[in-house]
Design a protein around this motif. Structure first.
Motif, PDB file in Angstrom:
ATOM      1  N   THR A 198       0.848  -1.182   0.000  1.00  0.00           N
ATOM      2  CA  THR A 198       0.000   0.000   0.000  1.00  0.00           C
ATOM      3  C   THR A 198       0.887   1.235   0.000  1.00  0.00           C
ATOM      4  N   HIS A 203      -4.507  -2.241  10.789  1.00  0.00           N
ATOM      5  CA  HIS A 203      -5.930  -2.392  10.486  1.00  0.00           C
ATOM      6  C   HIS A 203      -6.604  -2.955  11.742  1.00  0.00           C
ATOM      7  N   LEU A 228     -11.547   5.615   7.399  1.00  0.00           N
ATOM      8  CA  LEU A 228     -11.959   5.517   6.009  1.00  0.00           C
ATOM      9  C   LEU A 228     -13.401   5.980   5.856  1.00  0.00           C
ATOM     10  N   ILE A 261      -3.383   6.108   0.635  1.00  0.00           N
ATOM     11  CA  ILE A 261      -4.736   5.815   1.109  1.00  0.00           C
ATOM     12  C   ILE A 261      -5.582   7.039   0.801  1.00  0.00           C
TER      13      ILE A 261
END
Length: 105
Positions: free
Chosen positions: A3, A103, A30, A6
């Motif tokens: 990643t 996460h 998010l 974002i």
């Protein structure tokens, strides 16, 4: 796959600083409400506790980690992830800066 960015997040600009600056992260959310953090662990051996389950994603550098109840150190490098159960702890050993995304479950 690593990643690299974002999109569409709500970021907390105040840093979370742990272990006298050996770990620094920023929390973000998010669009769907999912909470995560992005940060770096500098050279150290540290023990973290978890409330929620976590998935640690390495985006640069490397670490070794040991989950609660295990004697085995595992390696994690760029593009790799490891899971930590809720209400647990894990040891992390870093020789070079370990950049991560956490996460939360």
């Amino acid at each position: 796959m690593i990643t690299e960015s974002i999109d569409g997040v709500r970021l907390s600009t105040k840093a979370n600083v742990y272990f006298d600056g050996k770990c620094v992260s920023h929390s973000y959310q998010l669009a769907d409400g999912t909470k995560q953090s992005v940060g770096v662990v500098l050279a150290a051996t540290l023990t973290f506790g978890t409330a929620a389950a976590e998935i640690m994603e390495c985006v640069a550098g490397a670490c070794e980690y040991k989950l609660d109840g295990s004697d085995a150190w595992q390696k994690s490098g760029p593009g790799e992830k490891f899971s930590v159960p809720a209400n647990s702890k894990f040891d992390i050993r870093v020789a070079e800066a370990y950049h991560y995304i956490c996460h939360y479950a």
